[in-house]
Design a protein around this motif. Structure first.
Motif, PDB file in Angstrom:
ATOM      1  N   GLU A  47    -154.392 -11.142  35.600  1.00  0.00           N
ATOM      2  CA  GLU A  47    -153.463 -10.928  34.491  1.00  0.00           C
ATOM      3  C   GLU A  47    -152.219 -11.794  34.703  1.00  0.00           C
ATOM      4  O   GLU A  47    -152.111 -12.503  35.704  1.00  0.00           O
ATOM      5  N   GLU A  48    -151.250 -11.691  33.779  1.00  0.00           N
ATOM      6  CA  GLU A  48    -149.983 -12.414  33.940  1.00  0.00           C
ATOM      7  C   GLU A  48    -149.154 -11.800  35.067  1.00  0.00           C
ATOM      8  O   GLU A  48    -149.267 -10.608  35.357  1.00  0.00           O
ATOM      9  N   PHE A  49    -148.294 -12.629  35.692  1.00  0.00           N
ATOM     10  CA  PHE A  49    -147.401 -12.149  36.742  1.00  0.00           C
ATOM     11  C   PHE A  49    -146.240 -11.368  36.124  1.00  0.00           C
ATOM     12  O   PHE A  49    -145.070 -11.705  36.294  1.00  0.00           O
ATOM     13  N   LEU A  50    -146.565 -10.291  35.417  1.00  0.00           N
ATOM     14  CA  LEU A  50    -145.573  -9.458  34.755  1.00  0.00           C
ATOM     15  C   LEU A  50    -145.951  -7.992  34.953  1.00  0.00           C
ATOM     16  O   LEU A  50    -147.087  -7.673  35.315  1.00  0.00           O
ATOM     17  N   GLU A  59    -146.472  -5.791  32.692  1.00  0.00           N
ATOM     18  CA  GLU A  59    -147.538  -5.450  31.749  1.00  0.00           C
ATOM     19  C   GLU A  59    -148.903  -5.869  32.287  1.00  0.00           C
ATOM     20  O   GLU A  59    -149.912  -5.207  32.044  1.00  0.00           O
ATOM     21  N   GLY A  60    -148.907  -6.996  33.039  1.00  0.00           N
ATOM     22  CA  GLY A  60    -150.156  -7.448  33.644  1.00  0.00           C
ATOM     23  C   GLY A  60    -150.686  -6.428  34.643  1.00  0.00           C
ATOM     24  O   GLY A  60    -151.892  -6.153  34.692  1.00  0.00           O
ATOM     25  N   GLY A  61    -149.790  -5.860  35.438  1.00  0.00           N
ATOM     26  CA  GLY A  61    -150.183  -4.828  36.392  1.00  0.00           C
ATOM     27  C   GLY A  61    -150.702  -3.580  35.702  1.00  0.00           C
ATOM     28  O   GLY A  61    -151.684  -2.964  36.139  1.00  0.00           O
ATOM     29  N   ARG A  62    -150.045  -3.211  34.607  1.00  0.00           N
ATOM     30  CA  ARG A  62    -150.468  -2.032  33.838  1.00  0.00           C
ATOM     31  C   ARG A  62    -151.894  -2.202  33.321  1.00  0.00           C
ATOM     32  O   ARG A  62    -152.745  -1.312  33.450  1.00  0.00           O
ATOM     33  N   GLU A  63    -152.156  -3.355  32.718  1.00  0.00           N
ATOM     34  CA  GLU A  63    -153.476  -3.599  32.132  1.00  0.00           C
ATOM     35  C   GLU A  63    -154.558  -3.629  33.210  1.00  0.00           C
ATOM     36  O   GLU A  63    -155.651  -3.092  33.024  1.00  0.00           O
ATOM     37  N   ALA A  64    -154.241  -4.255  34.334  1.00  0.00           N
ATOM     38  CA  ALA A  64    -155.222  -4.377  35.407  1.00  0.00           C
ATOM     39  C   ALA A  64    -155.595  -3.014  35.989  1.00  0.00           C
ATOM     40  O   ALA A  64    -156.785  -2.710  36.177  1.00  0.00           O
ATOM     41  N   MET A  98    -145.930  -7.216  39.148  1.00  0.00           N
ATOM     42  CA  MET A  98    -147.215  -6.642  38.731  1.00  0.00           C
ATOM     43  C   MET A  98    -147.431  -5.297  39.419  1.00  0.00           C
ATOM     44  O   MET A  98    -147.894  -4.328  38.789  1.00  0.00           O
ATOM     45  N   ALA A  99    -147.103  -5.237  40.709  1.00  0.00           N
ATOM     46  CA  ALA A  99    -147.298  -4.000  41.474  1.00  0.00           C
ATOM     47  C   ALA A  99    -146.455  -2.863  40.913  1.00  0.00           C
ATOM     48  O   ALA A  99    -146.867  -1.697  40.932  1.00  0.00           O
ATOM     49  N   LEU A 100    -145.266  -3.185  40.390  1.00  0.00           N
ATOM     50  CA  LEU A 100    -144.428  -2.156  39.769  1.00  0.00           C
ATOM     51  C   LEU A 100    -145.132  -1.577  38.544  1.00  0.00           C
ATOM     52  O   LEU A 100    -145.115  -0.362  38.327  1.00  0.00           O
ATOM     53  N   GLY A 101    -145.754  -2.446  37.751  1.00  0.00           N
ATOM     54  CA  GLY A 101    -146.539  -1.968  36.615  1.00  0.00           C
ATOM     55  C   GLY A 101    -147.691  -1.079  37.054  1.00  0.00           C
ATOM     56  O   GLY A 101    -148.010  -0.070  36.414  1.00  0.00           O
ATOM     57  N   VAL A 102    -148.317  -1.436  38.177  1.00  0.00           N
ATOM     58  CA  VAL A 102    -149.398  -0.626  38.737  1.00  0.00           C
ATOM     59  C   VAL A 102    -148.866   0.753  39.135  1.00  0.00           C
ATOM     60  O   VAL A 102    -149.450   1.795  38.801  1.00  0.00           O
ATOM     61  N   LEU A 103    -147.742   0.784  39.857  1.00  0.00           N
ATOM     62  CA  LEU A 103    -147.152   2.050  40.308  1.00  0.00           C
ATOM     63  C   LEU A 103    -146.790   2.952  39.130  1.00  0.00           C
ATOM     64  O   LEU A 103    -147.076   4.155  39.140  1.00  0.00           O
ATOM     65  N   ASN A 104    -146.161   2.372  38.118  1.00  0.00           N
ATOM     66  CA  ASN A 104    -145.749   3.151  36.942  1.00  0.00           C
ATOM     67  C   ASN A 104    -146.954   3.780  36.250  1.00  0.00           C
ATOM     68  O   ASN A 104    -146.930   4.957  35.873  1.00  0.00           O
ATOM     69  N   THR A 105    -148.014   3.003  36.113  1.00  0.00           N
ATOM     70  CA  THR A 105    -149.209   3.482  35.413  1.00  0.00           C
ATOM     71  C   THR A 105    -149.935   4.548  36.227  1.00  0.00           C
ATOM     72  O   THR A 105    -150.399   5.559  35.676  1.00  0.00           O
TER      73      THR A 105
END
Length: 340
Positions: A224-227, A229-234, A255-262
């Motif tokens: 995904e993108e280095f953002l 939102e990319g972490g969230r989608e992944a 990206m990891a922050l998006g992962v953690l939030n999700t």
């Protein structure tokens, strides 16, 4: 009456040509002489006319910076402000300014670089990325225009000065870290596959699994993108698998922050339910909940070395091609635990 170089030379008791060399930070001038001349400049209130010097030397004293995408991406990911600080400090030491590309699309960025080069607006270019295929790099090579890259070139690595981390080794090490904690179902969330850093990190991840005798699961690899939102989608995609991974290698802290939030929204706990290692070690890695284990790639030094080596190349076109590897280290925090 305006203060001139001759006035400074008279007060410092040196030749006017010596004052010019001090202004240009010529390495052949001793530190003692530089100090004496600079003190005279300060006492007289003398300020060099850099525009006039640039015209005389046919030099702009400006370095062009090329982003891997639009300026909106630059503003969101903490990697870029940090690397920019390193570039800025390196440029400032040699009295160079920086000019960033401002295009929103790859075509606009390319046209902007052509205008920079052909318009004589910059003395050299720093590419803040390395792509598998890149029109900008090909254009600069064809014109034999001074440039350096942050990242390993996909092609012509022996011909291009570049500043990089050993991304293959770093990713192999963090994957082995998770393996040593007992994880065998390890996912990989990477960025754009056209970026060489993504390719290198993916290869390091695959190598570690291969050496551990584990089968590679394509379903565990998401790009995904280095953002954020990319972490969230992944992570949304990975957690829908029949057997989700128990650990993740994420190629970027944002990206990891998006992962953690999700994961938090899903009611999945880090690190009890899933362990995470990411890259860059920017401030948000330390401030996230839980704090992220992250690979410190010394982003500031990447930028600083890029500026320094480009300026050397501008001053001496015969400067040999260099590969500068900036060391990395794993900063362990609370996002990883032993597999239960």
């Amino acid at each position: 009456m305006a203060i001139t170089i001759k006035d400074v030379a008279r007060l410092a008791d040196v030749a006017p040509s010596t004052v010019s060399r001090v202004i240009a930070n010529n390495p052949r001038i001793s530190e003692k002489t530089k100090k004496k001349v600079r003190e005279a400049m300060t006492e007289l209130g003398y300020h060099p006319n850099f525009i006039a010097r640039s015209l005389a030397n046919q030099s702009t004293q400006v370095l062009g910076l090329v982003m891997p995408g639009s300026t909106s991406t630059f503003s969101q990911n903490p990697f870029f402000p940090t690397v920019l600080r390193g570039l800025s400090e390196g440029a400032h030491k040699e009295q160079y300014a920086l000019q960033m590309s401002t295009g929103q699309t790859e075509e606009e960025i390319y046209e902007g670089i052509v205008q920079m080069v052909q318009g004589g607006r910059v003395d050299g270019i720093v590419l803040l990325y390395s792509r598998v295929e890149d029109r900008v790099m090909n254009y600069l090579r064809e014109r034999d225009f001074p440039f350096v890259m942050i990242g390993k070139p996909y092609k012509y690595a022996e011909e291009i000065t570049h500043v990089d981390n050993d991304n293959f080794r770093a990713t192999k090490e963090v994957t082995e870290h998770l393996l040593n904690l007992g994880h065998t179902c390890i996912g990989f969330i990477g960025g754009d596959l056209n970026l060489v850093v993504t390719v290198e990190r993916l290869l390091g991840y695959e190598k570690a699994l291969g050496e551990a005798g584990l089968e590679l699961h394509d379903d565990y690899i998401i790009h995904e993108e280095f953002l954020r939102e990319g972490g969230r989608e992944a992570i949304n995609e990975l957690m829908q698998l029949e057997e989700p991974p128990t650990a993740l290698v994420v190629a970027d802290d944002l990206m990891a922050l998006g992962v953690l939030n999700t994961l938090d929204e899903m009611g999945i706990t880090v690190p009890d339910d899933i362990s995470i290692v990411s890259f860059n070690n920017v401030l948000l890695a330390e401030m996230s909940r839980p704090p992220l284990t992250s690979v410190d790639i010394n982003i500031f030094k990447l930028g600083n070395e890029a500026a320094k080596n480009l300026i050397q190349k501008i001053k001496d076109p015969l400067e040999p091609v260099k590969r500068i590897i900036v060391p990395h280290c794993i900063v362990e925090r609370q996002s990883c635990t032993r597999k239960r």
